[in-house]
Design a protein around this motif. Sequence first.
Motif, short mmCIF file in Angstrom:
data_model
loop_
_atom_site.label_atom_id
_atom_site.label_comp_id
_atom_site.label_asym_id
_atom_site.label_seq_id
_atom_site.Cartn_x
_atom_site.Cartn_y
_atom_site.Cartn_z
N TYR A 497 0.82 -1.22 0.00
CA TYR A 497 0.00 0.00 0.00
C TYR A 497 0.85 1.27 0.00
O TYR A 497 0.65 2.17 -0.81
N SER A 504 -4.93 9.38 -0.18
CA SER A 504 -5.99 8.41 0.07
C SER A 504 -7.28 8.77 -0.69
O SER A 504 -7.88 7.90 -1.33
N HIS A 529 -9.89 1.27 1.48
CA HIS A 529 -8.59 0.60 1.34
C HIS A 529 -7.77 0.91 2.57
O HIS A 529 -8.04 1.89 3.27
N GLU A 531 -3.73 0.17 4.81
CA GLU A 531 -2.30 -0.10 4.69
C GLU A 531 -1.99 -1.58 4.90
O GLU A 531 -2.76 -2.32 5.48
N LEU A 534 -1.99 -4.18 -0.58
CA LEU A 534 -2.93 -3.26 -1.21
C LEU A 534 -4.25 -3.98 -1.47
O LEU A 534 -4.38 -4.74 -2.44
#
Length: 826
Positions: A497, A504, A529, A531, A534
């Motif tokens: 990520y 973001s 989403h 960290e 990904l």
Amino acid sequence: AMDGSFISPDKWKYKGIDRDSDSKCTYKADYNMYQCTDLKYKLLVIESMDGDTEVRRLSPVAIATDDSVDLINGPQDHGWCGGYTCQQRVSTFHSMVITGKVYKIYLTNTQPQSIRYQLLNADANDKVLIHVWYSKPQRLDVYYKGKYLPPTNGKLVGDKYTFTSDKTADELTPKITSNKEGENFFNKDKKFQTILIKGKEPFTTITSPQIVLSLKMGTISDVDFFKENLVQNLAALLNVPKEKIKIAKIVAESRKRDAGNIIEVEISEDPVASEDAMVQNVTSMATTLQKASEKLVETVQKGKLSEALDEEIKSIAAALPEIPPKDQRNETLDKSEAEKTGGKTYSEKQREEEEEKLAKASGQVEIKIPSKLQLVQSLKEVTAISNNGEFKSKVVTSSDEVVEVLGAGQKGWKAELQIETGPKNGRLLGTRMVKFQYGFGNITDIRFSKPGDYVLKVKVVYPTDFDYEVGNIEVLVTKQDESSPYRRVAFKFDAIYSNVVTDSNDFTNFMTEIISTRFPDLIFSDVDHYEGSLIVESTVTTSAGTKEDTLSKIDSMKRTLEEPFSIKYNGKKIALQEFQGDSTSSSGTSTTTVAIIVCATLVVALSVVAVGIILHKKKRERVLTTPIEMSSVKHVDDNPSLMRNTQQSNIYANPEVCGSLVRDANAPPADNTGLLVNSNVALSSVRDFKTDKIRSKHDSLKNLQQKYFKTDKIRSKHDSLKKLQQKSTQKVCGAMDRLDDKILGINVREPSLDPDDIDEIPDKIPFLTFDGIRSRRSSVPRECRTCGQVKRTWPCPICNGPQYCSKECLDKNWANHQNECRPRSK
């Protein structure tokens, strides 16, 4: 009304276009109209000149006299829809007025910062007097034929204007009998502006950015010194030239118990002579003053204003400037943007912005010192994925009064809802962070990705100087109904990520557009989403709004994603590694599936028992009956091929068998020679540790666990077997190491080795971890999986697989290796 309160329509006798009186207008039933005589009508044009004139609603506009009111709606939509969906229309209104009369103008929304009035096709002597109510005590600059017209209380002193007068507000207010074009005055007490509109040329009113302060202080002994000192300290605090700061008036309060003085301070730029120059500079003027207001409010709420001004400040109220809206007149809103903008229709979003402006539109508001955050409302139980939850909080003073102003400009306070504890991978969906409005942080758009028990907290995340939070908010999130048309899907990409995502919000918008375009049959919302690896998650449904249709479309998505799927973001190409989501094939568990799982579990259990018996039997069979003469065994110095730091020399240097349990190859050889008689452990038994039968059992088990590895019970059995294998390997390798010492003649003192000692040897060997023991390091230089350098390496401490030259290399490659290193990933 002029103060913003509601007025009943019953106040006015006549509705519609002003008819002055019944004596001058007669109703004609045949035409359904009034016929008026001896009255001169003109069109009064009212037009918003702000950049948001096409998107911000001002109508209906009321044009009222003492006994009549006329409501004017805006024109038809100028967008693609021709209706109310996209709300693109020019804020221009035409009203029929009678010349020589006085009218009051009411707008549904807040007043534009730039507004123009004009009497179309009027003669030079045609005029009307208008009163327009404003919510804030700002300075209103009037321009006529491109030049500045000072108000009746303004006068030019040198090259600067002052706005003080000994006259009363009523004396300063223009009258209809005046003949001076554009004569104007803003009554700050009643908050309305009066302008004489005369002739056919337009008149423009522009709100000049201004900070207006009301400081309540103690008794002032030397007024002149006080003024000079206050202006100088304010200029230093706010970083503005002291020429822009003016003491408007000082009002003494002698009758109150806490008597003192109210000091009114105005901070603004001088009037600009040209209308064009004012239009060009008003935004930069507002930005400068907004930064000053941010510093002012921050200083007050930290309790440091009295120290900064070197005066005792009992309280402070302020009216703060606004940045003029950006120019949106050349923007085109297409159908998709109008129907859906961030989960809301465009009209809904505009309405929220209008309500927010109205909330900020009041006059001066007292700036209080905050003390703590309090929870006003929270929920106890909610359904996962689809149902909204509300969490409301407020910031109060030490006496529990709501702090209405929390920061200013770009430094307004923000509250965020956070998870303290919850189910694994449980996420908050929706709008987790909001700005405080009038002291309240209302988080009303929250959903939960997974069912379970959550403990939440509301925290002030900006500014960071105030560590205010309310925790231990317990919420039970239940599983959504099986018939719900909403499902969560997840896309896992082959990337880390932090290596890909820098913004973001931008990545959320990017992914929403990508998956919505690729799968148009599904409606995506709550795209999220986080960290680590990904992974992008989203809630999906369909326009049909049924469970069956949603699952069917997810099935179709799965089939589509069997083909390679990759995206390019920030110049980096990443490929889809795995897709997860409910479908028609996974919506339930069949009887056949349950039977297979149960059978597989039994097979694994029996395999574990069998392998254990075989290993135990092999250990007991390791007996050497034929003595070995040491004369037939060469020293390592005589034959380098027998050295243990050579991988092919003998079995003891094989890291796959003994975990690289080797000693220093540079140690001097022992002088001990002789016979090793009646040894109970044979070389052949060591080499037979991985016999064909054990390998066969291991391969069968590996095939079985690959097939059913996702079952929790099988995974547990697999872990137990792995521990048994590791323990057995440690025991045998320990025995081999002891035997190795005896064969090479190192410290041989006993004529034989009791096989029962094998059980004690592993207890004397430290647990093998990457950091904790160096004996696993291969003495043969190998290529590091991560950096590619050939040097001494360690195998992976979990699966004993890839080789690494350092812990840093292992950590860097973990994201790629974790999928094949099953014990650690599970």
